[in-house]
Each structure stands twice: as C-alpha cells, then as structure tokens.
Motif scaffolding. Structure first.
Motif: not given
Lengths: 115, 115
Positions: A10-13, B8-12, B47-50
């Motif tokens: 998730s981190d761009p770096t 967005a995908l980093s959250d389970p 849902l907003r993040v997605l």
DNA sequence: CGATTCTATAACATCGGATTTATTTAACAG
DNA sequence: CTGTTAAATAAATCCGATGTTATAGAATCG
C-alpha cells in the motif's frame, strides 16, 4: 502467504523499491540513495516491512546487504486477485456497466419530460 | 487507474467486502450487517474508499444503494503485478533462493569450526 | 586493536486512517 | 406535509504507520 503483503504494497515507496529490484539485486544503500527524500533509517524500515511480508530476500555480501525480489508474497496477492481476474477478462463487467447506465437513464431521464 | 487501489485493498475489511460483492450486488445495509463489529457510518466510509478507488459501483434502487464490483481498479493492480508474474511463474525465483541458501551455507558454516 | 563503512534498531514526534456518536440528506409511505 | 427507513456526512477520538535524530551492531581495513 504473508497476510500483510497487501499492507506492504500500500505504500508507493515500497512499490518503487520492488520495481528497482526487478530482476536485479541491490544493496540497502543503493536503494536508499534512490529516494533522497527518505532518511537511511527510513529506508531500512521500509525494507524490513518488505522482508516481513515475504516480498524481498536479503543476503550479506562484503559489507553490504543485498536485497532481491522474492515473489512469494506477490504470489499471494496474485492468488487473491485470481478470483476476480476471470470476471474482468470476460466482458461481463463492462456489459453490466452498460446495462446499469441504460437502466439509470431510463429511470431518471435527462430532460424534465415526465412530471 | 485509480492510484490508491492498493491502499484501498490494504484493509482486510474492504477485501472481504469485495469478496461479498463477487458476482452479486448488495445493498450498503446488507454489507454492513455482514460486519457486526463495525458501525453503519464505518461501513459507509469503507464503501466510499472502495468507490473512490474505482473498485465498486453504486446504483440507487428503491430506498437502497446497491453496490457491485467494478474491476477497473483491480485491473490496475493486476497490471502492476503482471510485470512480476512471469518472474515467479518461471522457477527462476525458487532457483535463486536455492542458490542463495547454498552460498550462505558455504560462507557461514553452521558449526563453530572456524575461529 | 582502532577506525571506517554500511545497515539496523531505539526512542520519540507526527500525521493519517479507522472507528464512533450525532446529525443530515434522500427516498419513499401514509 | 409528516414520519420512517436507508445511507451518507460531520466532528471528535484513538491508534498505528511513517519519519526523524541518535545510537548500536557488524563487517572490513590499516
């Protein structure tokens, strides 16, 4: 599969670090030098996150620590994605979008035609 | 491509939401009910993040807001991964790991044999 | 050994993301 | 229009991740 591979990515770096490691191992210092805005300990922490996510491998050589790609973690991410891949490779997705647009247009016409 | 699809995908929880949406649209309330430990506004924010990451689509119907998968964002992630996929599908990766292990063993023998 | 180079860890500050309660907006039903 | 249900936003809090400076550890060289 390391459960936090997604978080690591998730981190761009960190993604850029992986890009630098594509088929080419590099020392920690070399990687740090590629990001002048990040301190040496900062890069060291990023590398640790990548290590713990199973995304890189490290090997001591001379005085350096040489990092290289380790695709286990990426394969885990890929496995999760695989479930959806067929979905967008078929054009079902685009078709649904199209139908949604039509349906929305039908239910909510653009002009003030219907009272 | 939405640049924050990875984030967005980093959250389970959000990944699980996508799993629930696999080939099946669901209302916001339905999705919220699937996660009893999260409040209604909490789910709404997820849902907003997605949505902003281009991972889901929303469509009003009756009083509900029906969410469905939208694979654009996932395709972007997939495109990034594609660069590496060939790498681990060939067994180059495993081979390198093997060689590394041999080399490490050679350079640093296990027993306290050498002073 | 002592000095030097490369990298990791410690301790601490800070910023952002996740979550909650309270409130607002939106779409209906009566 | 009033009331009800569904969902989004506001405001505030909390916690973890990122980043920094300072320090320690490990390998190498003289």
């Amino acid at each position: 599969m390391a459960p936090d591979a997604f978080a690591a990515l998730s981190d761009p770096t960190r993604r850029q670090v992986l890009d630098l490691l594509y088929r080419k191992e590099r020392s920690a210092g070399e990687l740090g030098a590629a990001f002048p805005s990040i301190s040496q300990p900062g890069m060291s922490r990023h590398l640790r996150v990548l290590r713990e996510a199973g995304l890189v491998r490290v090997r001591p050589e001379h005085r350096l620590r040489l990092y290289s790609l380790r695709t286990e973690g990426l394969a885990g991410v890929d496995a999760w994605l695989a479930k959806y891949r067929g979905f967008w490779e078929s054009e079902l997705d685009a078709l649904e979008a199209h139908l949604d647009a039509r349906r929305a247009a039908r239910e909510r016409p653009p002009g003030p035609r219907s009272p």
